[in-house]
Design an enzyme around this catalytic site. Structure first.
Site, PDB file in Angstrom:
ATOM      1  N   HIS A  67       0.849  -1.195   0.000  1.00 43.58           N
ATOM      2  CA  HIS A  67       0.000   0.000   0.000  1.00 43.58           C
ATOM      3  C   HIS A  67       0.882   1.241   0.000  1.00 43.58           C
ATOM      4  CE1 HIS A  67      -3.973   1.901   1.653  1.00 43.58           C
ATOM      5  NE2 HIS A  67      -3.317   2.724   0.855  1.00 43.58           N
ATOM      6  N   ARG A 236     -20.792  -2.716  22.090  1.00 44.91           N
ATOM      7  CA  ARG A 236     -21.988  -3.375  21.546  1.00 44.91           C
ATOM      8  C   ARG A 236     -21.916  -3.549  20.027  1.00 44.91           C
ATOM      9  NH1 ARG A 236     -24.240  -0.270  25.691  1.00 44.91           N
ATOM     10  NH2 ARG A 236     -24.680   1.485  24.301  1.00 44.91           N
ATOM     11  N   ASP A 257       3.532   4.941  11.934  1.00 45.52           N
ATOM     12  CA  ASP A 257       4.268   6.203  12.047  1.00 45.52           C
ATOM     13  C   ASP A 257       4.038   6.892  13.389  1.00 45.52           C
ATOM     14  OD1 ASP A 257       1.642   6.976  11.642  1.00 45.52           O
ATOM     15  OD2 ASP A 257       2.040   8.199   9.851  1.00 45.52           O
ATOM     16  N   ASP A 283       1.707   3.531   3.045  1.00 45.93           N
ATOM     17  CA  ASP A 283       0.631   4.395   2.544  1.00 45.93           C
ATOM     18  C   ASP A 283       1.172   5.787   2.231  1.00 45.93           C
ATOM     19  OD1 ASP A 283      -1.889   5.217   1.749  1.00 45.93           O
ATOM     20  OD2 ASP A 283      -2.690   5.437   3.770  1.00 45.93           O
TER      21      ASP A 283
END
Length: 394
Positions: A67, A236, A257, A283
């Site tokens: 990525h 929940r 990072d 990324d």
């Protein structure tokens, strides 16, 4: 150097697939790893080029960044061979030897241009640089509620027919798709990806825990940048995050990072997911390896200041993280071993992309994609398919 000669990296700690050799050596011949052993086992040949170091130097397999958008003022969305060449030449500096050229949510025309360009580049690339092993299609099949830095105007519902057109344009090289499976037709696209051996990754998604379960049943096996662009954890409603923690079917990306998620949250994720399922990514944007300033991301100005990249409204917009720093940070945040790092940067991505027969570990017969780290875990040398692609200056 004579093309018939071999490179020997001698008197180092070798992190091979099955063991760690403290006083080891590794031999690279014709783009492949041809010998691994302890130094007393090495028999010198006339054409061997020996690089002698010390056991404080560590040899690990090259990182596979699944990525990454850009680096050094180049971006996969530029749609040019020059941009991908710049990325491929720069990434060995940080220990990355393979990567997926990652697109982003843009107009259909812009995405198709980037895909065609990457597909052509993949088929024509040389051995001297980091290898583009495929394409990661991030968007546009994502949730408007979890857009992050993806431009909302170009988000659209998952579409099998459009994906088929894009895969054809890419020459079949799309290997991973980030999508929101809860969107209309999301499960249909997920199933199609699984059938055609493309990794379906849940990301930029507002899926509930149960919807993630349905996506796994349909074929999803990956989570895009954990914590970011997803429904979080609630007692929940465990959401995408809870599923990433609990579902063993999923490999999980993480940007370490310390900005996209706090160090404590990296440790929490690591303790729960472990190195068996985690994949370190960067990324990163075109601003990586550049000075502070304002750069472009999908037509949006991105402001880079030291360690952080943000849109005008403060939204995080990818990273400027170097893979080598991701390694150091992860070890600092989690106290994991370098053996664990090898799993998270090389072995796991290679397995997920079905490349483990040739990449992802140091083993005789595999591609000579290796990185030499010094005692401070800085990158000293990187070899891409047996070619010295980066050497640190003294």
């Amino acid at each position: 150097m004579d093309t018939h000669s071999s490179i020997i990296i001698y008197n180092v700690t070798v992190y091979s697939e099955n063991q760690t050799l403290k006083n080891g050596y590794i031999k690279l011949t014709n783009k492949k790893i041809t010998e691994i052993g302890e130094i007393h086992q090495y028999v010198r040949q006339p054409k061997d080029h020996v690089i002698e170091l010390s056991p404080s130097y560590k040899v690990i397999p090259g990182a596979i960044d699944v990525h990454i958008h850009g680096v050094n003022n180049a971006d996969a969305m530029d749609g040019t061979a020059e941009a991908l060449k710049t990325m491929a030449r720069t990434l060995p500096k940080e220990g990355t030897t393979s990567f997926l050229a990652t697109t982003m949510t843009q107009s259909n025309e812009a995405v198709e241009k980037a895909l065609r360009n990457a597909g052509t580049y993949i088929e024509e690339q040389t051995d001297a640089d980091a290898e583009v092993v495929g394409i990661h299609l991030e968007g546009p099949f994502i949730s408007p509620k979890r857009a992050g830095a993806q431009p909302p105007t170009h988000i659209q519902d998952p579409n099998v027919t459009l994906f088929q057109e894009w895969q054809k344009a890419a020459g079949g090289h799309i290997k991973l798709v980030t999508l929101a499976p809860e969107q209309p037709n999301g499960l249909a696209l997920t199933s199609y990806l699984k059938e055609t051996n493309v990794v379906a990754s849940i990301g930029h998604s507002d899926s509930t825990y149960d919807q993630v379960g349905e996506a796994i049943e349909a074929g999803a096996s990956h989570i895009t940048h954990l914590y970011n662009g997803m429904r979080g954890l609630h007692h929940r409603e465990p959401g995408v995050l809870g599923a990433a923690y609990l579902r063993d079917e999923l490999f999980v990306e993480l940007i370490t990072d310390g900005i996209h998620c706090r160090p404590e949250m990296v440790k929490l994720a690591y303790d729960q997911i472990t190195s068996e399922r985690m994949i370190l990514i960067t990324d990163s944007l075109r601003a990586k390896w550049l000075k502070n300033g304002t750069y472009d991301l999908g037509g949006q100005p991105v402001h880079v200041n030291d360690t952080t990249a943000t849109l005008a409204d403060g939204t995080l917009a990818g990273s400027i993280l170097k893979m080598n720093d991701a390694i150091k940070n992860t070890m600092n945040f989690t106290n994991c071993s370098l053996e664990d790092i090898v799993k998270m940067t090389a072995e796991n991505p290679a397995k997920q992309l079905n490349l483990f027969d040739t990449k992802g570990s140091i083993k005789i017969g595999k591609d000579a994609d290796i990185v030499v780290l010094n005692e401070n875990l800085d990158v000293e040398m990187t070899f891409c398919r047996g070619t010295l692609s980066f050497k640190k200056e003294d």
